[in-house]
Design a protein around this motif. Structure first.
Motif, mmCIF file in Angstrom:
data_model
loop_
_atom_site.group_PDB
_atom_site.id
_atom_site.type_symbol
_atom_site.label_atom_id
_atom_site.label_comp_id
_atom_site.label_asym_id
_atom_site.label_seq_id
_atom_site.Cartn_x
_atom_site.Cartn_y
_atom_site.Cartn_z
ATOM 1 N N ASN A 42 52.583 34.201 42.264
ATOM 2 C CA ASN A 42 53.084 32.857 42.488
ATOM 3 C C ASN A 42 51.894 31.906 42.558
ATOM 4 O O ASN A 42 51.407 31.565 43.627
ATOM 5 C CB ASN A 42 53.910 32.799 43.777
ATOM 6 N N ASP A 43 51.430 31.518 41.374
ATOM 7 C CA ASP A 43 50.324 30.576 41.276
ATOM 8 C C ASP A 43 50.889 29.184 41.580
ATOM 9 O O ASP A 43 52.083 28.945 41.436
ATOM 10 C CB ASP A 43 49.751 30.625 39.851
ATOM 11 N N LYS A 44 50.058 28.262 41.975
ATOM 12 C CA LYS A 44 50.535 26.907 42.278
ATOM 13 C C LYS A 44 51.174 26.243 41.066
ATOM 14 O O LYS A 44 52.088 25.450 41.190
ATOM 15 C CB LYS A 44 49.385 26.051 42.801
ATOM 16 N N LYS A 45 50.675 26.594 39.873
ATOM 17 C CA LYS A 45 51.169 25.969 38.644
ATOM 18 C C LYS A 45 52.311 26.737 37.994
ATOM 19 O O LYS A 45 53.149 26.149 37.325
ATOM 20 C CB LYS A 45 50.023 25.821 37.643
ATOM 21 N N GLU A 46 52.313 28.063 38.153
ATOM 22 C CA GLU A 46 53.325 28.880 37.471
ATOM 23 C C GLU A 46 53.513 30.216 38.174
ATOM 24 O O GLU A 46 52.716 30.617 39.001
ATOM 25 C CB GLU A 46 52.905 29.128 36.021
ATOM 26 N N LYS A 47 54.591 30.902 37.800
ATOM 27 C CA LYS A 47 54.850 32.272 38.249
ATOM 28 C C LYS A 47 54.756 33.168 37.025
ATOM 29 O O LYS A 47 55.255 32.813 35.960
ATOM 30 C CB LYS A 47 56.240 32.396 38.857
ATOM 31 N N TYR A 48 54.108 34.325 37.190
ATOM 32 C CA TYR A 48 54.004 35.268 36.081
ATOM 33 C C TYR A 48 53.895 36.689 36.616
ATOM 34 O O TYR A 48 53.476 36.915 37.747
ATOM 35 C CB TYR A 48 52.803 34.937 35.187
ATOM 36 N N GLU A 49 54.325 37.637 35.785
ATOM 37 C CA GLU A 49 54.230 39.045 36.153
ATOM 38 C C GLU A 49 52.888 39.597 35.716
ATOM 39 O O GLU A 49 52.364 39.201 34.673
ATOM 40 C CB GLU A 49 55.358 39.851 35.503
ATOM 41 N N ARG A 50 52.377 40.521 36.500
ATOM 42 C CA ARG A 50 51.100 41.147 36.176
ATOM 43 C C ARG A 50 51.161 42.600 36.597
ATOM 44 O O ARG A 50 51.751 42.937 37.628
ATOM 45 C CB ARG A 50 49.974 40.418 36.915
#
Length: 141
Positions: A118-126
């Motif tokens: 949960n980055d401030k700019k976006e959400k992404y799977e890793r």
């Protein structure tokens, strides 16, 4: 668990017949039967192919899994759907950043962990290898 028992268990867990495994490994059905009864063992090349067939490590194939690893996985599985901070060893691909905050654990298997960042700019799977993680801290609100 003995090697022959492990080979039999893996085949049954994957719903394969001896004939199907034999075909995939380019050996006879009798060879698979011999491995499962313990009257023979595969060459290292065939053991590697067998591990690849079941998508496991050679250590897992021969039953060389440490109780610590199983215990660690049990603990990490309890953190699924929780917000955590991951800490990485200095040799991982995250060497530039020794930790990653605001992650939600999605899934865990024997070799890796999938998180939603949960980055401030976006959400992404890793996806990260467990061997690169040296610590996990539960985020507290």
């Amino acid at each position: 668990m003995k090697f022959n028992e492990r080979v039999l268990e893996l085949r049954k867990d994957n719903n394969l017949t001896q004939e199907e495994v034999a075909e995939k490994l380019d050996v006879s059905r009798q060879t698979i039967s011999n491995w499962e009864t313990g009257s023979a063992q595969p060459t290292i090349d065939k053991a590697i192919e067998l591990a690849q067939l079941y998508n496991i490590s050679l250590d897992d194939l021969v039953g060389n899994t440490s109780s610590n690893k199983r215990e660690d996985l049990h603990i990490i599985n309890k953190l699924i759907d929780k917000e955590v901070t991951l800490y990485f060893n200095h040799e991982s691909d995250m060497a530039y950043s020794p930790r990653l905050r605001n992650c939600k654990i999605i899934s865990v298997n024997d070799n890796n962990i999938k998180v939603l960042v949960n980055d401030k700019k976006e959400k992404y799977e890793r996806l990260f290898f467990l061997k690169d993680i040296v610590g996990i801290e539960l985020e507290v609100d």
